[in-house]
Design a protein around this motif. Structure first.
Motif, short mmCIF file in Angstrom:
data_model
loop_
_atom_site.label_atom_id
_atom_site.label_comp_id
_atom_site.label_asym_id
_atom_site.label_seq_id
_atom_site.Cartn_x
_atom_site.Cartn_y
_atom_site.Cartn_z
N GLY A 113 12.76 7.84 -1.72
CA GLY A 113 12.00 8.54 -0.69
C GLY A 113 10.50 8.59 -0.97
O GLY A 113 9.78 9.33 -0.33
N ALA A 114 10.02 7.80 -1.92
CA ALA A 114 8.61 7.80 -2.25
C ALA A 114 7.77 7.09 -1.21
O ALA A 114 6.62 7.43 -0.97
N ILE A 115 8.36 6.06 -0.57
CA ILE A 115 7.67 5.34 0.51
C ILE A 115 8.64 5.17 1.66
O ILE A 115 9.85 5.24 1.50
N SER A 116 8.09 4.92 2.85
CA SER A 116 8.96 4.75 4.02
C SER A 116 9.04 3.31 4.43
O SER A 116 8.33 2.47 3.99
N MET A 158 -0.93 -1.88 -4.55
CA MET A 158 -0.32 -2.30 -5.80
C MET A 158 0.47 -3.58 -5.59
O MET A 158 0.93 -3.87 -4.49
N LYS A 159 0.59 -4.36 -6.67
CA LYS A 159 1.48 -5.52 -6.66
C LYS A 159 2.81 -5.07 -7.24
O LYS A 159 2.91 -4.75 -8.42
N LEU A 160 3.84 -5.01 -6.37
CA LEU A 160 5.15 -4.50 -6.77
C LEU A 160 6.21 -5.57 -6.58
O LEU A 160 6.14 -6.37 -5.64
N SER A 161 7.21 -5.54 -7.44
CA SER A 161 8.36 -6.41 -7.25
C SER A 161 9.20 -5.83 -6.12
O SER A 161 9.17 -4.63 -5.85
N THR A 162 9.96 -6.68 -5.45
CA THR A 162 10.79 -6.21 -4.35
C THR A 162 11.84 -5.23 -4.85
O THR A 162 12.23 -4.32 -4.12
N THR A 185 0.85 -1.18 0.00
CA THR A 185 0.00 0.00 0.00
C THR A 185 0.89 1.23 0.00
O THR A 185 1.70 1.42 0.91
N ILE A 186 0.75 2.06 -1.03
CA ILE A 186 1.54 3.28 -1.12
C ILE A 186 0.60 4.47 -1.23
O ILE A 186 -0.55 4.33 -1.65
#
Length: 63
Positions: free
Chosen positions: A60-63, A46-50, A36-37
């Protein structure tokens, strides 16, 4: 299907190679995680790759 919604990274094909060098088909699957972003104040799942998650953390887009 395992596919990153941000980068488009998906499965790749290759060979298992045994000690005797016989080759059989195999599939390399990306490590996909549900994340969750926050985008413009809205929470988006979203389904994101590691790899994409690491890049977003570095930028710095997510913490």
């Amino acid at each position: 299907m395992a596919k990153c919604e941000l980068t488009g990274k998906s499965k790749q094909y290759g060979n298992n190679v045994s000690f005797s060098l016989r080759r059989t088909k195999r599939v390399f699957k990306p490590n996909i995680q549900n994340k969750t972003i926050t985008i413009n104040g809205k929470k988006v799942r979203m389904k994101l790759s590691t790899q994409a998650i690491r890049t977003l953390k570095k930028k710095g887009a997510i913490s």
